[in-house]
Motif scaffolding. Structure first.
Motif, PDB file in Angstrom:
ATOM      1  N   SER A  60       0.896  -1.274   0.126  1.00 21.24           N
ATOM      2  CA  SER A  60      -0.051   0.167  -0.196  1.00 21.24           C
ATOM      3  C   SER A  60       0.921   1.168   0.064  1.00 21.24           C
ATOM      4  CB  SER A  60      -0.832  -0.091   1.163  1.00 21.24           C
ATOM      5  OG  SER A  60      -1.687   1.254   1.325  1.00 21.24           O
ATOM      6  N   PHE A  61       1.990   1.140   0.773  1.00 18.31           N
ATOM      7  CA  PHE A  61       2.829   2.368   0.811  1.00 18.31           C
ATOM      8  C   PHE A  61       3.470   2.577  -0.588  1.00 18.31           C
ATOM      9  CE2 PHE A  61       3.917   1.762   5.673  1.00 18.31           C
ATOM     10  CZ  PHE A  61       2.742   2.501   5.910  1.00 18.31           C
ATOM     11  N   ILE A  62       3.836   1.600  -1.289  1.00 12.38           N
ATOM     12  CA  ILE A  62       4.695   1.741  -2.581  1.00 12.38           C
ATOM     13  C   ILE A  62       3.497   2.231  -3.543  1.00 12.38           C
ATOM     14  CG2 ILE A  62       5.612   0.164  -4.312  1.00 12.38           C
ATOM     15  CD1 ILE A  62       6.783  -1.548  -2.052  1.00 12.38           C
ATOM     16  N   GLU A  63       2.358   1.693  -3.700  1.00  8.42           N
ATOM     17  CA  GLU A  63       1.370   1.939  -4.441  1.00  8.42           C
ATOM     18  C   GLU A  63       0.833   3.593  -4.411  1.00  8.42           C
ATOM     19  OE1 GLU A  63      -2.250  -0.473  -4.309  1.00  8.42           O
ATOM     20  OE2 GLU A  63      -0.862  -2.277  -4.811  1.00  8.42           O
ATOM     21  N   LYS A  64       0.781   4.141  -3.228  1.00 11.28           N
ATOM     22  CA  LYS A  64       0.352   5.336  -2.679  1.00 11.28           C
ATOM     23  C   LYS A  64       1.392   6.231  -2.848  1.00 11.28           C
ATOM     24  CE  LYS A  64      -3.181   4.280   0.721  1.00 11.28           C
ATOM     25  NZ  LYS A  64      -3.404   4.591   2.006  1.00 11.28           N
ATOM     26  N   SER A  65       2.800   5.975  -2.500  1.00 10.14           N
ATOM     27  CA  SER A  65       3.897   6.900  -2.890  1.00 10.14           C
ATOM     28  C   SER A  65       4.770   6.823  -4.071  1.00 10.14           C
ATOM     29  CB  SER A  65       5.106   6.834  -1.827  1.00 10.14           C
ATOM     30  OG  SER A  65       5.502   5.320  -1.885  1.00 10.14           O
ATOM     31  N   GLN A  66       4.492   5.811  -4.849  1.00  9.91           N
ATOM     32  CA  GLN A  66       5.398   5.320  -6.135  1.00  9.91           C
ATOM     33  C   GLN A  66       6.608   5.418  -5.767  1.00  9.91           C
ATOM     34  OE1 GLN A  66       3.439   4.703  -9.055  1.00  9.91           O
ATOM     35  NE2 GLN A  66       1.876   4.737  -7.756  1.00  9.91           N
ATOM     36  N   ALA A  67       7.183   5.092  -4.541  1.00 13.44           N
ATOM     37  CA  ALA A  67       8.512   4.991  -4.073  1.00 13.44           C
ATOM     38  C   ALA A  67       8.824   3.563  -4.265  1.00 13.44           C
ATOM     39  CB  ALA A  67       8.655   5.571  -3.018  1.00 13.44           C
ATOM     40  N   GLY A  68      10.335   3.254  -4.361  1.00 15.26           N
ATOM     41  CA  GLY A  68      10.497   1.777  -4.118  1.00 15.26           C
ATOM     42  C   GLY A  68      10.909   1.854  -2.502  1.00 15.26           C
ATOM     43  N   ILE A  69      10.348   0.692  -2.100  1.00 14.07           N
ATOM     44  CA  ILE A  69      10.713   0.546  -0.445  1.00 14.07           C
ATOM     45  C   ILE A  69      11.100  -0.904  -0.401  1.00 14.07           C
ATOM     46  CG2 ILE A  69       9.675   0.277   1.793  1.00 14.07           C
ATOM     47  CD1 ILE A  69       7.421   2.362   0.920  1.00 14.07           C
ATOM     48  N   LYS A  70      12.129  -0.977   0.128  1.00 13.48           N
ATOM     49  CA  LYS A  70      13.133  -2.080   0.526  1.00 13.48           C
ATOM     50  C   LYS A  70      13.476  -2.280   2.160  1.00 13.48           C
ATOM     51  CE  LYS A  70      14.479  -3.262  -3.900  1.00 13.48           C
ATOM     52  NZ  LYS A  70      15.600  -3.745  -4.994  1.00 13.48           N
ATOM     53  N   ILE A  71      13.083  -3.564   2.728  1.00 14.35           N
ATOM     54  CA  ILE A  71      13.748  -3.606   4.008  1.00 14.35           C
ATOM     55  C   ILE A  71      14.753  -4.774   4.015  1.00 14.35           C
ATOM     56  CG2 ILE A  71      13.032  -3.996   6.355  1.00 14.35           C
ATOM     57  CD1 ILE A  71      10.270  -3.041   5.714  1.00 14.35           C
TER      58      ILE A  71
END
Length: 100
Positions: A60-71
């Motif tokens: 959801s965070f990736i879709e809303k922000s259009q940013a790549g998120i990796k942990i």
């Protein structure tokens, strides 16, 4: 490291990201959407809230922000180290992370 109340921390992060954006734009005015990478050190216990069950929250965070998120994976090699690296990649336009 940024510390303080949640509102103060969010405001400081907003100032930092705004400064990064202005410096990126002045460095490369030909690039309409300069890409950048921000790395956050996050306590392992908090990463569960970002990932959430079935990865629904992070998606959801990736879709809303259009940013790549990796942990980063949890590193059990260092006793007492309970932090993970969260890497955010994308553009800093519109400060989307503060508007969602």
């Amino acid at each position: 490291m940024v510390s303080g109340g949640i509102n103060e921390i969010l405001r400081a992060v907003e100032f930092i990201l705004s400064k990064l954006l202005s410096e990126l734009q002045s460095e490369d005015e030909n690039d309409v959407e300069p890409k950048t990478k921000v790395r956050l050190i996050v306590p392992n216990g908090s990463c569960g809230g970002i990932i959430c069950k079935g990865c629904a929250t992070i998606r959801s965070f990736i879709e809303k922000s259009q940013a790549g998120i990796k942990i980063s994976p949890q590193d059990n090699n260092y006793y007492g180290l309970n932090d993970r690296l969260v890497t955010l990649t994308g553009t800093l336009d519109d400060n989307k992370c503060f508007n969602t």
